[in-house]
Design an enzyme around this catalytic site. Structure first.
Site, PDB file in Angstrom:
ATOM      1  N   HIS A  63       0.815  -1.209   0.000  1.00 37.59           N
ATOM      2  CA  HIS A  63       0.000   0.000   0.000  1.00 37.59           C
ATOM      3  C   HIS A  63       0.853   1.266   0.000  1.00 37.59           C
ATOM      4  CE1 HIS A  63      -4.251  -1.558   1.049  1.00 37.59           C
ATOM      5  NE2 HIS A  63      -3.541  -2.538   0.507  1.00 37.59           N
ATOM      6  N   ASN A  91      -7.066   1.912   3.676  1.00 39.72           N
ATOM      7  CA  ASN A  91      -5.976   1.689   4.631  1.00 39.72           C
ATOM      8  C   ASN A  91      -6.407   1.645   6.094  1.00 39.72           C
ATOM      9  OD1 ASN A  91      -4.024   1.511   2.665  1.00 39.72           O
ATOM     10  ND2 ASN A  91      -3.421   3.661   2.792  1.00 39.72           N
ATOM     11  N   HIS A 188      -1.552 -12.590  -1.366  1.00 37.03           N
ATOM     12  CA  HIS A 188      -2.864 -12.862  -0.766  1.00 37.03           C
ATOM     13  C   HIS A 188      -2.921 -14.245  -0.119  1.00 37.03           C
ATOM     14  CE1 HIS A 188      -5.107  -9.721  -3.479  1.00 37.03           C
ATOM     15  NE2 HIS A 188      -4.384  -9.164  -2.517  1.00 37.03           N
TER      16      HIS A 188
END
Length: 316
Positions: A63, A91, A188
């Site tokens: 991020h 976030n 992931h």
């Protein structure tokens, strides 16, 4: 407006790539030789107390890099009228900032004003993967910390609802290829997701189907039981895969089984190129590990900062 956004991103990539040439694996060899060891020790200790720390740090690094390059702008606190990245909608579920704070404090005690927060986050992300059973890679170092952090810019992060075209565009704007897209999506394999990220797949999917037809029926049923109601499922969610603290290639196996959580995960089967890569990584963990490490080096080399912060949460 779209042209200006595209132009600014292109300029960002040009500046980032030119700065990235200054990174090196031995950047702190003389100025802070024990920096990496010290950071690793802090991440290890935090992981002993909370097994979800590695997934949190890896996500934090992604991020960070996707907004203004890997400049630790995600670590900055909101101040006054400015709402920082960490408080932007995508976030708000980020956590484990205290680990980076701890690593910074430990490194500052050794070598004041030498090691950037951006480098600490990049190294901690590598350590997070290794501690979870994933591959090791030599992190290029020498990043600077950014002075700007805006929550409004978090809209640039790839959404779990993206289709393959949107994913490709998002990654290519940052100089990352389709190979990088599929390899980095493998992150992931660790962590947790809130219902909001996949709710659209299990209820009112479209005019024809209530549930996304690419979801395995039993898996969809289990997700609906976990997320019974959109309004009541704010903090509910599930693990990204059955082994959420182990970095492996299970993620790719789940995609073929129709058991991946996000639309963006399943979208990797909609392009011949990405489907082939999913198949390759599903069949060989080592092939995935090698590709992931290579893509992490590439992504983390997108830089863009200006200073070395004394405190990761505030500019100097």
């Amino acid at each position: 407006m779209a042209f200006l956004v595209s132009l600014s991103i292109s300029l960002f990539i040009y500046l980032a790539c030119s700065q990235a040439r200054g990174l090196s694996s031995n950047h702190y060899e003389k100025t802070c030789p024990d920096a990496e060891y010290t950071i690793t020790k802090v991440v290890k200790e935090a992981t002993k107390k909370d097994k979800m720390v590695p997934a949190a740090i890896l996500r934090m690094h992604f991020h960070d890099c996707f907004i203004r390059g890997c400049d630790a702008s995600v670590l900055l606190n909101s101040k006054g009228k400015n709402t920082a990245e960490k408080d932007g909608p995508p976030n708000k579920s980020l956590h484990a900032f205290y680990v980076i704070d701890g690593a910074k404090k430990a490194v500052e005690a050794l070598c004041p004003g030498v090691v950037s927060c951006a480098d600490i986050l990049a190294l901690a992300a590598r350590d997070a993967v290794v501690l979870s059973g994933g591959p090791y890679w030599d992190v290029p170092k020498g990043r600077k910390d950014g002075r700007i952090s805006r929550a409004s810019e978090t809209i640039q992060l790839p959404s779990p609802l993206f289709n393959i075209s949107q994913l490709q565009q998002s990654f290519s704007q940052r100089g990352l290829s389709m190979d990088d897209l599929v390899a980095l999506s493998g992150g992931h394999t660790v962590g947790f997701s809130h219902c909001s990220s996949f709710q659209s797949r299990i209820r009112n999917f479209n005019a024809t189907h209530d549930i996304d037809p690419t979801l395995h029926p039993s898996f969809a049923a289990s997700l609906r039981s976990i997320c019974p109601d959109k309004n009541k499922a704010k903090n509910a969610g599930t693990s990204m895969d059955p082994s959420p603290i182990t970095f492996d290639n299970t993620y790719y196996k789940l995609i073929f089984q129709g058991k991946s959580l996000f639309s963006s995960d399943q979208a990797l089967l909609t392009s011949p190129k990405t489907k082939e890569l999913v198949s390759k990584f599903e069949s060989s963990k080592q092939t995935f590990y090698k590709a992931f490490a290579s893509s992490m080096i590439k992504m983390s080399s997108i830089t863009g900062g200006q200073e070395i912060r004394k405190d990761c949460r505030v500019v100097n």
